[in-house]
Design an enzyme around this catalytic site. Structure first.
Site, mmCIF file in Angstrom:
data_model
loop_
_atom_site.group_PDB
_atom_site.id
_atom_site.type_symbol
_atom_site.label_atom_id
_atom_site.label_comp_id
_atom_site.label_asym_id
_atom_site.label_seq_id
_atom_site.Cartn_x
_atom_site.Cartn_y
_atom_site.Cartn_z
ATOM 1 N N GLU A 33 0.876 -1.176 0.000
ATOM 2 C CA GLU A 33 0.000 0.000 0.000
ATOM 3 C C GLU A 33 0.912 1.223 0.000
ATOM 4 O O GLU A 33 1.799 1.323 0.868
ATOM 5 C CB GLU A 33 -0.879 -0.017 1.261
ATOM 6 C CG GLU A 33 -1.831 1.152 1.268
ATOM 7 C CD GLU A 33 -2.772 1.212 2.465
ATOM 8 O OE1 GLU A 33 -2.679 0.323 3.349
ATOM 9 O OE2 GLU A 33 -3.579 2.152 2.505
ATOM 10 N N ARG A 259 5.510 -12.953 9.845
ATOM 11 C CA ARG A 259 6.126 -11.646 9.627
ATOM 12 C C ARG A 259 7.561 -11.669 10.124
ATOM 13 O O ARG A 259 7.892 -12.417 11.042
ATOM 14 C CB ARG A 259 5.418 -10.574 10.461
ATOM 15 C CG ARG A 259 4.070 -10.196 10.024
ATOM 16 C CD ARG A 259 3.509 -9.150 10.975
ATOM 17 N NE ARG A 259 3.989 -7.824 10.641
ATOM 18 C CZ ARG A 259 3.412 -7.055 9.732
ATOM 19 N NH1 ARG A 259 2.346 -7.464 9.086
ATOM 20 N NH2 ARG A 259 3.885 -5.853 9.465
ATOM 21 N N LYS A 269 4.880 0.294 9.254
ATOM 22 C CA LYS A 269 4.847 1.637 8.666
ATOM 23 C C LYS A 269 4.207 2.651 9.603
ATOM 24 O O LYS A 269 4.655 3.781 9.713
ATOM 25 C CB LYS A 269 4.046 1.606 7.359
ATOM 26 C CG LYS A 269 4.876 1.198 6.175
ATOM 27 C CD LYS A 269 4.050 1.258 4.906
ATOM 28 C CE LYS A 269 3.186 0.033 4.788
ATOM 29 N NZ LYS A 269 2.431 -0.056 3.542
HETATM 30 P P1 ATP Z 1 2.901 -2.337 7.885
HETATM 31 O O1 ATP Z 1 2.354 -3.112 9.045
HETATM 32 O O2 ATP Z 1 4.317 -1.982 8.023
HETATM 33 O O3 ATP Z 1 2.047 -1.171 7.476
HETATM 34 P P2 ATP Z 1 1.613 -3.733 5.856
HETATM 35 O O4 ATP Z 1 1.449 -5.190 5.845
HETATM 36 O O5 ATP Z 1 0.408 -2.947 6.203
HETATM 37 O O6 ATP Z 1 2.845 -3.382 6.714
HETATM 38 P P3 ATP Z 1 1.662 -3.477 3.039
HETATM 39 O O7 ATP Z 1 2.124 -2.354 2.207
HETATM 40 O O8 ATP Z 1 0.223 -3.819 3.036
HETATM 41 O O9 ATP Z 1 2.144 -3.171 4.498
HETATM 42 O O10 ATP Z 1 2.538 -4.790 2.772
HETATM 43 C C1 ATP Z 1 2.870 -5.293 1.525
HETATM 44 C C2 ATP Z 1 3.280 -6.724 1.695
HETATM 45 O O11 ATP Z 1 4.388 -6.835 2.573
HETATM 46 C C3 ATP Z 1 2.165 -7.572 2.289
HETATM 47 O O12 ATP Z 1 2.037 -8.731 1.525
HETATM 48 C C4 ATP Z 1 2.630 -7.860 3.678
HETATM 49 O O13 ATP Z 1 2.153 -9.095 4.115
HETATM 50 C C5 ATP Z 1 4.152 -7.827 3.546
HETATM 51 N N1 ATP Z 1 4.771 -7.455 4.811
HETATM 52 C C6 ATP Z 1 4.563 -6.335 5.518
HETATM 53 N N2 ATP Z 1 5.257 -6.356 6.672
HETATM 54 C C7 ATP Z 1 5.926 -7.523 6.699
HETATM 55 C C8 ATP Z 1 6.822 -8.143 7.625
HETATM 56 N N3 ATP Z 1 7.158 -7.557 8.772
HETATM 57 N N4 ATP Z 1 7.329 -9.358 7.307
HETATM 58 C C9 ATP Z 1 7.013 -9.948 6.147
HETATM 59 N N5 ATP Z 1 6.177 -9.433 5.231
HETATM 60 C C10 ATP Z 1 5.628 -8.229 5.493
HETATM 61 MG MG MG Z 2 -1.353 -3.455 4.889
#
Ligand code: ATP
Ligand code: MG
Length: 555
Positions: A33, A259, A269
């Site tokens: 995102e 994760r 983020k």
């Molecule tokens: P954040 O919690 O940092 O906002 P998010 O999952 O909301 O992370 P996205 O931009 O939606 O952020 O993530 C894009 C991809 O990265 C998703 O498929 C998510 O599962 C993966 N991802 C995000 N954080 C991690 C992590 N700590 N370890 C592994 N994969 C991750």
């Molecule tokens: Mg997300």
């Protein structure tokens, strides 16, 4: 990418599928995102998605999940593209956006209404909440659940035409308000947002919800494996519900993995944004953050980050990885690739009383101890030198093999010197040492039998480069700051130290390496984001935290 990762459970599943049906295609996607910068957790997901496909001659999409116009920004989207490329991955022509499918998604929603599988709910947000129930209490049906298909089609069209304000109506999937899985209690699939979108402008005032848009975008693109983190496990039945009921041509399969969490750092983020908004760090690319931009600026090589992601592996078990694991990957790569130089971080002047003050010798210094092919450079040597303050102790314990009054030490690539006199200022602080050198002990000549236990680095006073150097330490005092209520109280006040150092003069040249090891002091790089030349310490030579960290994590 040439690294062939060991087989984790996801690769095992895929390879079994390929054995069962060799015509299977491996199509994956990384779906960020654009509401912030990418971090090390995303790197794990990027490495997994791109490598799994690449190893099996498949393809990977970079798809922006841009379904919430309020939080998203083109600046973030650009930073994400830069970061994925920098990590070493190539999406070729497969750059897409959830918003590319807004028409198809809208049509899919209409089809669900026509099948009586979606309805427009006019309840207020508070009412919606109260109908939803909880983990222990079943939900109840909304009074609008049995609206006719015609009425729903009409209301949904009017939602799209902008006749209602934000939150006045939502479109919901009609599934089961009594389901033990809260995600299946008639989740929202479209909401009203009168807000300009970074790509579609004002064309829409209704936007699809993540679960709906994500599952269907996967299906539209022919994604075969939708790899996501464990928190989406409970969303899988909903993911499959959308795929089954919209009757898409392709049926992607969602597989979840744990994760990545790194000790003493944040990989979220939202929490990173909080640190930036509170000005605790200097932006998304602050070298103390494990954002990809921060690590790039800090000087972490992309190979080392990929190596790290491979080492931590892909499992279903949540865990906290020690920072030392990441730093060791960086050290290992730089150990082989970075040229050696000398630099004194906290200078103490020494004067060699018996060295002709008009003489300058150009001594040969090796660029890399293991790779003679990398050649040598000249180090000017004269009667005035800087050594490290910490390499002298006035009252030294027995085992201190560096310089002490009356003691001897070897200057790397030069001579053995003896400390003859200590000069102090009125506060009692040591300001200079008067030493003598032994002309028979020049390195590499073998003319003297004399041996000393310590060798220290040095830089010529008259031939040195003044350099602003930044040393970094863990940003947090606590191994798991994301559990901490008050993030500010968990900050390590000594996470950044700025020094005025003296580097060997060879670094003051156009063709000096941008990344190098300062012997005994660590790996350094020029900070490319600064106008004035500043250096970052990438990582120390040894892991001084290893013991402390192991203890803290085992508690
Ligand atoms: P954040 O919690 O940092 O906002 P998010 O999952 O909301 O992370 P996205 O931009 O939606 O952020 O993530 C894009 C991809 O990265 C998703 O498929 C998510 O599962 C993966 N991802 C995000 N954080 C991690 C992590 N700590 N370890 C592994 N994969 C991750
Ligand atoms: Mg997300």
């Amino acid at each position: 990418m040439s690294d062939i990762s060991p087989k984790d459970f996801i690769r095992q599943i895929i390879d079994q599928d390929l054995l069962d049906d060799p015509s299977c295609k491996v199509v994956t996607r990384f779906p960020p995102e654009p509401n912030g910068y990418l971090h090390l957790g995303h790197a794990k997901s990027i490495c997994l998605n791109f490598s799994v496909a690449d190893e099996r001659k498949g393809i990977t999409y970079l798809r922006f999940d841009d379904t919430n116009p309020i939080k998203e920004d083109a600046v973030f989207a650009e930073s994400i593209k830069k970061d994925v490329q920098w990590l070493g991955f190539d999406w070729q022509d497969k750059l897409t956006h959830a918003s590319d499918y807004f028409d198809e998604l809208h049509q899919a929603a209409i089809n669900l209404i026509k099948k009586d599988l979606a309805y427009v709910d006019s309840s207020s947000p508070d009412e919606l909440k109260s109908y939803r129930g909880s983990l222990t209490k079943s939900g109840i049906n909304s009074p609008y659940r049995d609206r006719s298909i015609e009425e729903n089609l009409d209301l949904f069209a009017r939602m799209k035409n902008g006749e209602f304000s934000d939150g006045e109506m939502i479109l919901r999937a009609k599934i089961d308000m009594k389901s033990p899985n809260m995600n299946l209690r008639d989740p929202a699939i479209y909401r009203i947002r009168h807000h300009q979108h970074q790509r579609t402008g004002n064309a829409w005032c209704i936007y699809p919800m993540y679960d709906f848009a994500h599952a269907l975008s996967d299906a539209f693109e022919g994604i075969t494996y939708s790899l996501c983190t464990l928190e989406f496990e409970d969303h899988r039945p909903l993911y499959n519900w959308f795929i089954d009921n919209v009757k898409t041509e392709h049926q992607p399969r969602q597989i979840e993995f744990s994760r990545l969490n790194l000790a003493y750092s944040l990989t979220s983020k939202r929490k990173l944004k909080d640190l930036i908004d509170k000005k605790i760090v200097n932006g998304w690319d602050d070298p103390r953050l494990v954002t990809i931009a921060g690590m790039r600026r800090r000087g972490y090589p992309p190979v080392a980050i990929r190596d790290f992601c491979q080492r931590v592996g892909v499992t279903k078990k949540d865990n906290l990885i020690e920072m030392g694991v990441l730093e060791n990957c960086v050290r290992e790569y730089l150990g082989d690739t970075a040229q050696r130089r000398m630099g004194v971080l906290k200078p103490l002047k020494i004067t060699l009383s018996n060295y002709d003050k008009n003489q300058i010798e150009n001594l040969d210094a090796q660029n890399h101890p293991n790779f003679p092919d990398l050649g040598t450079r000249k180090m000017p040597f004269c009667n005035e030198l800087y050594i490290e303050q910490s390499d002298f102790l006035e009252e030294a314990p027995k085992k201190f093999f560096r310089l002490k009054p009356g003691g001897e030490v070897r200057l790397r690539y030069a001579y053995i010197i003896r400390c003859e006199k200590v000069i102090k200022n009125s506060d009692g602080k040591v300001t200079e040492l008067i030493c003598s050198y032994d002309p028979d002990t020049k390195s590499g000549t073998g003319t003297s039998e004399k041996k000393v236990k310590g060798t220290i680095h040095w830089v010529s006073v008259r031939h040195s480069l003044d350099a602003k150097i930044r040393l970094y330490d863990r940003l947090f005092k606590l191994p798991n700051p994301s559990n901490c209520e008050d993030i500010e109280s968990s900050i390590n006040p000594n996470s950044l130290e700025t020094l005025q150092a003296k580097l060997e003069i060879s670094l003051d040249s156009e063709d000096a390496p941008a990344v190098f090891q300062l012997e005994r002091n660590g790996y350094f790089c020029i900070d490319k984001e600064e106008k004035e030349t500043k250096y970052n310490r990438i990582v120390t030579l040894r892991d001084s935290w290893a013991k402390i960290e192991k203890q803290a994590l085992s508690q």
